[in-house]
Design a protein around this motif. Structure first.
Motif, mmCIF file in Angstrom:
data_model
loop_
_atom_site.group_PDB
_atom_site.id
_atom_site.type_symbol
_atom_site.label_atom_id
_atom_site.label_comp_id
_atom_site.label_asym_id
_atom_site.label_seq_id
_atom_site.Cartn_x
_atom_site.Cartn_y
_atom_site.Cartn_z
ATOM 1 N N GLU A 151 0.681 -1.148 0.104
ATOM 2 C CA GLU A 151 -0.148 0.005 0.016
ATOM 3 C C GLU A 151 0.724 1.466 0.000
ATOM 4 O O GLU A 151 0.485 2.214 -0.225
ATOM 5 N N ASP A 152 1.974 1.232 0.613
ATOM 6 C CA ASP A 152 2.879 2.389 0.429
ATOM 7 C C ASP A 152 3.044 3.205 -0.777
ATOM 8 O O ASP A 152 3.106 4.206 -0.914
ATOM 9 N N GLY A 153 2.997 2.223 -1.828
ATOM 10 C CA GLY A 153 3.029 2.811 -3.231
ATOM 11 C C GLY A 153 4.649 2.845 -3.768
ATOM 12 O O GLY A 153 5.443 2.626 -3.148
ATOM 13 N N PRO A 154 4.736 3.691 -4.892
ATOM 14 C CA PRO A 154 5.663 3.574 -5.620
ATOM 15 C C PRO A 154 6.906 4.436 -5.127
ATOM 16 O O PRO A 154 8.039 4.139 -5.278
ATOM 17 N N THR A 155 6.576 5.261 -4.228
ATOM 18 C CA THR A 155 7.747 6.165 -3.609
ATOM 19 C C THR A 155 8.386 5.125 -2.704
ATOM 20 O O THR A 155 9.670 5.555 -2.458
ATOM 21 N N HIS A 156 7.646 4.103 -2.219
ATOM 22 C CA HIS A 156 8.414 3.124 -1.320
ATOM 23 C C HIS A 156 8.680 1.862 -2.000
ATOM 24 O O HIS A 156 9.254 0.874 -1.329
ATOM 25 N N GLN A 157 8.522 1.575 -3.278
ATOM 26 C CA GLN A 157 8.607 0.470 -3.677
ATOM 27 C C GLN A 157 9.977 0.276 -4.462
ATOM 28 O O GLN A 157 9.937 0.849 -5.565
ATOM 29 N N PRO A 158 11.135 -0.267 -4.044
ATOM 30 C CA PRO A 158 12.162 -0.570 -4.728
ATOM 31 C C PRO A 158 11.641 -1.186 -6.216
ATOM 32 O O PRO A 158 11.106 -2.330 -6.091
ATOM 33 N N PHE A 211 7.472 1.590 -12.707
ATOM 34 C CA PHE A 211 7.326 1.859 -11.226
ATOM 35 C C PHE A 211 6.185 1.090 -10.678
ATOM 36 O O PHE A 211 5.280 0.648 -11.572
ATOM 37 N N ALA A 266 2.724 0.670 -7.798
ATOM 38 C CA ALA A 266 1.567 1.334 -7.441
ATOM 39 C C ALA A 266 1.252 1.111 -6.140
ATOM 40 O O ALA A 266 1.748 -0.164 -5.297
ATOM 41 N N SER A 267 0.089 1.803 -5.595
ATOM 42 C CA SER A 267 -0.532 1.701 -4.223
ATOM 43 C C SER A 267 -1.738 0.703 -4.287
ATOM 44 O O SER A 267 -2.394 0.973 -4.592
ATOM 45 N N ALA A 268 -1.310 -0.509 -3.508
ATOM 46 C CA ALA A 268 -2.386 -1.435 -3.533
ATOM 47 C C ALA A 268 -1.850 -2.381 -2.493
ATOM 48 O O ALA A 268 -0.752 -2.681 -2.273
ATOM 49 N N PRO A 269 -2.866 -3.190 -2.096
ATOM 50 C CA PRO A 269 -2.498 -4.676 -1.481
ATOM 51 C C PRO A 269 -1.505 -5.277 -2.416
ATOM 52 O O PRO A 269 -1.758 -5.517 -3.572
#
Lengths: 648, 648
Positions: free
Chosen positions: B455-462, B619, B621-624
């Motif tokens: 859920e934190d989304g692309p800013t937090h997804q390496p 990148f 996305a934000s989701a479960p």
């Protein structure tokens, strides 16, 4: 009205079972005062050029922003969107995302960067005010930042730049709740933030973040200062969340049903989930409409002003007509008698043609102006008293610089470029990434792009940087080979509206790769020198190694080995070509050799797994560059030998 | 005596036609007072454990350090070495390099990092003093930093950590010359450094940097403070360089012969180039020998102290005997009944076995303790009053944390590890790189290592981070698949003395890959599940995607397609295997598919150019996370379908 933010935030986090209500609830009062009494905006027109910018640097508190957008009437954030918080395809992702949700000015979440980006917005505002006058450009930038933002190093760079430039249209609202994820902030932080900002040249004030009168008074004070302002808002995290109020563990906690019930009762909030009582909704909607009058008056002024049309063009991101006339003429001219030089110098020569033609270009460097060749003669420093200059002395602040450039591009009306050494792309990488994610036109000039920088040694020699930048989605990585490619790469970077670019440029002199124009670099990769007959060998190279490949070609041809050379100035543009066009560039020679003074990673795209790579597999060393190329085996002789060996 | 530094610096830069004499000449007086009267060292024994550490954060002024090492009698820096400044193979590279030149405590040059690294050295000293007593551990850390160092954001993180922890054995000597490369520093900096450090909890003092009495008084004052100390030394850049003294352009300028002649005359310096008059040389050598007495006394104390042998072991970097007994027993136990979990949790379980067995391990996190699973129950915070705790609350300071860990490892006697999210490896990357270049044992725990964080989304997804870390020379990048691999990877990281490691760990639950021990992860890649018959398909995967590959294997086998699965927890360790062993792991199946929730770059190593890659090209996305894996097509079904398609 603030309680509406609190309840919506609690409920959305509760429904998603994920997210943060601590900050939205704690800062609800401050945000309410700002969005109902100070912020200049029009909810019906999120892209109004002269609106105030609001940046939620503490992006994890996204429900604060979504609540505000919803309550004030931004169309993108409906009640359904709040219910779909953090779900696939919603306008309400975990962290606010620019370009995804109209009304969100900046993608935030990686801490500290929102603040640093806001500095760039405030700079862009001053620059445009100087260019178009305060009748057309006259707004402020407001930031909400938390303890985490102020712990990050980039916050230091940001507040130093803002303090030095006396950006008095910038106000930071510090959520001073003394809480971070690991507990009370004092387990890791005992610094005095007010004293710190003051030392950086800011005007500072502390208020009770739940006292609307104090908050409003501080905002009135802020807009009158001659320098950037910090308002430290003493708040209780999760204010209003009943038993969880002021509990450090409520930062990213999801409240239980019972806890929400207690909180609602204490607030006297009886509305259905995700709804707001009519009177409160009305008041919020009125706040969202208040700016329409100002917006319309501004639109009339733009229409009447002789500079208005140009402001509109620049804000849309359109380049001036004839933006590339001078550059194209320059390419035609140098093609007559091309000479070898360092590509950083050739980039500087291209800039000398571009910056007069594109007045929205704002240059700069992180204290390496002479090395980066980013300064064009005649440019004035961007500085007081009028900010009319177009060259920014960013200081030794690569990350702050890159984030500020993002802010300028987000603000619109300017096209930022600036320089450092390529090895320090590691320092600015978090901001390069955020720019790629946001899809904005920012141009990072990165010189001294290999061991070719010589004596400064391995701390300053990029080896893995070109590869690791190519690994990043949404980024154009250019590595031109000579003067003509340098000019073409600048053109391609400027023509790309929705992606940042990195220009990798040599410190050392390279050879001449091209003798004519034709915008071939825009194809990403192309045959720069054909074989005499049917090629047995293709040599692929980028940047300063194209000259080495061309010399190796001569050696091989002299041996009767037909060899062609492909220059690859921008892999991402090559990826956009048709498969047929790509196959033609890669060709059918049985031996494929790549030459680049960096690591091999990624080169399989051109040479396959069995291709030969001539480059680096370790860090560099300190010595004159000619010696380094020889010691690390990146020479025409080594390339030719590798090709010969592979032919056998 | 200070003039000896000045002349040698001028001459070496002049001979190399490259380098910086501005800082060495400006800070010659401060360095002379420090190295003749305060610094505890013995030139004949550069690795004496209880020496004071001296860090030249402004590494471009390397000739200051080389002059000091030469004058005081360090064997590595002879006259010839000074003459070979910045030449291939010399001990005097452009910037000081740890491990290359005995006497150099830290590789510096990337600004700000020397200071941040020194903070870690001062932390290690306090930790060892708590463990072994002040009879055996009792020294200080001294830093020379310039304007550039203090502009860099990492300096903020560093001074905040030092201020919070009241590291009173740390003194920064600020070369306050108001000059950076682009000119006078005030073009980019108007902050008040004294006020800034004071706000961070430091004791501060300003002196005339050419007045030996003032300098010495300030150093006497510094050693008595209960907190870290800043001494701002007002200096004239290139002091003594005749017409170039105090000229901003002399920062990286090479003096002409005539200018050197004028400077030498003004100093009354008549000695041959690269030589020092006998009396001055004698005085310097005496300073270099002064510490020998203290060193010998310390050696006697170490011999007599019951803890002395263990200190010697720890400083050598040897692990305790039986360091892995508990871990091996734990692996044997979980192998009996392995269960699925997040690899971050499994890493935490491994740490619970390791930290009691290896008392020199010092953990921590950049404010994500609960998420990184770096904290082991029973650990105490590293803090006042006695610094005996082994868990550091670094705050939201990823870069400062990584640099401090480098400093701890350089100091020796401790093995630092700590955590943040993998996406924030971008923030700490410059320090990860410097650790790789220095070849030191530092373990970076990086959790939430893919879109699997949800859920934190692309800013937090390496997405590109694993690839871009693999691109870096000198670094081990681990991505374990389950509990057994997690334990094995920790063991491999700890056994590697001369390289930093990154542990990429999942937030989400993964499957079970292994049912027995055997330290297979140490091979870097290995067959984790064989095919039933002769394999038609090989699936390669790392980390959380190994479970996906194993599920895909079942789907393919059910279709009668013989399939094997290879787990690749550490590519760099795989590269160390013999070609035959590598070929056996890669195998001969006609179809090779790689699965990793990141970009393809680099995977050709295993799958060739024509191999199939199932992963990310954009990148997130934000989701479960389950939804994300499905939407981005990283599922057993998608892997099986890709393999089937390739078989046709």
């Amino acid at each position: 009205m603030a309680d509406a933010i609190r309840v919506l935030s609690m409920e959305a986090v509760h429904k998603a079972r994920s997210g943060h209500q601590g900050m939205p609830m704690g800062m609800a009062d401050v945000a309410t005062v700002l969005w109902t009494r100070f912020l200049k905006y029009d909810a019906s027109k999120p892209d109004w050029a002269d609106r105030d910018r609001f940046v939620l640097s503490a992006g994890h508190g996204s429900m604060l922003l979504y609540s505000l957008l919803h309550l004030t009437g931004f169309k993108a954030v409906t009640r359904q969107q709040l219910e779909d918080f953090r779900q696939w395809g919603s306008n309400t992702p975990g962290h606010p995302e620019y370009g995804h949700t109209p009304g969100v000015e900046c993608t935030t979440g990686p801490l500290g960067q929102g603040l640093a980006t806001a500095v760039g917005m405030a700079m862009a505002e001053r620059s445009l005010a100087a260019r178009y006058g305060s009748d057309l450009v006259d707004h402020r930038t407001w930031v909400i930042a938390g303890d985490g933002c102020l712990m990050e190093g980039v916050s230091h760079e940001a507040i130093s730049i803002a303090g030095r430039l006396k950006l008095n249209r910038l106000t930071v609202l510090f959520d001073d709740n003394n809480v971070t994820i690991d507990g009370v902030a004092t387990i890791a932080e005992t610094g005095d933030q007010l004293a710190r900002f003051k030392a950086a040249g800011w005007a500072v004030k502390a208020v009770d973040g739940h006292n609307h009168g104090q908050i409003a008074a501080a905002m009135r004070w802020a807009v009158k200062q001659d320098r950037p302002t910090l308002i430290a808002c003493k708040t209780r995290i999760s204010k209003g969340a009943g038993p969880k109020e002021a509990d450090p563990h409520s930062h990213g906690y999801t409240l239980f049903d019972e806890e929400i019930a207690v909180a609602r009762q204490a607030m006297g909030w009886t509305a259905e989930p995700f709804t707001v009582p009519e009177d409160i909704e009305k008041a919020w909607r009125a706040a969202g409409r208040k700016g329409a009058r100002h917006r319309k008056a501004w639109e009339a002024r733009v229409k009447a002003d002789p500079k208005g049309a140009d402001l509109t063009r620049a804000m849309k991101g359109d380049l001036p007509k004839n933006a590339f006339d001078a550059l194209d003429a320059y390419v035609a001219k140098i093609a007559e008698n091309p000479t070898a030089n360092a590509t950083r110098t050739q980039s500087g020569a291209a800039l000398a043609e571009l910056t007069p033609a594109i007045p929205e270009m704002i240059g700069g460097s992180a204290d390496l102006t002479g090395s980066n060749n980013t300064f064009v003669k005649g440019m004035l420093p961007f500085d007081l008293p009028d900010y009319a200059g177009r060259y920014v002395h960013y200081g030794v602040r690569e990350f702050g610089m890159a984030a500020a450039m993002n802010g300028m591009a987000l603000h619109g009306g300017v096209i930022p470029y600036s320089g450092t050494f390529l090895v320090f792309s590691d320092y600015s990488r978090p901001a390069i990434r955020l720019g790629a994610l946001m899809g904005i036109r920012v141009i990072h000039v990165m010189t001294h792009d290999s061991i070719g920088l010589g004596e400064d040694g391995p701390t300053h020699q990029p080896v893995e940087h070109v590869a690791s930048l190519r690994a990043m989605p949404g980024l154009l990585v250019f590595r031109p080979a000579d003067a003509i490619e340098a000019a073409e790469c600048w053109k391609a970077a400027l023509q790309e509206r929705a992606m940042p670019s990195v220009m990798c440029l040599s410190r050392q002199k390279t050879g001449v790769a091209r003798h004519s124009g034709g915008d071939l670099s825009a194809k990403g990769a192309y045959e720069v020198s054909p074989a005499k007959g049917e090629a047995q060998v293709t040599l692929f190279a980028s940047g300063s190694e194209v000259a080495i490949a061309l010399s190796a070609q001569l050696l091989l041809q002299a041996d009767g080995i037909d060899t062609r050379v492909v220059s690859t100035p921008c892999w991402e543009l090559f990826d956009r070509q048709t498969p047929a066009a790509q196959a033609a560039v890669i060709g059918k020679a049985s031996v494929r050799v790549a030459v680049e003074a960096g690591v091999r990673m990624g080169w399989e795209k051109f040479i396959g797994q069995d291709g030969v790579f001539v480059g680096m597999s370790s860090f560099g060393a300190s010595a004159p560059y000619e010696r380094l190329y020889k010691e690390f085996g990146i020479t025409p002789e080594a390339v030719a030998a590798a090709a010969r060996k592979a032919l056998k």
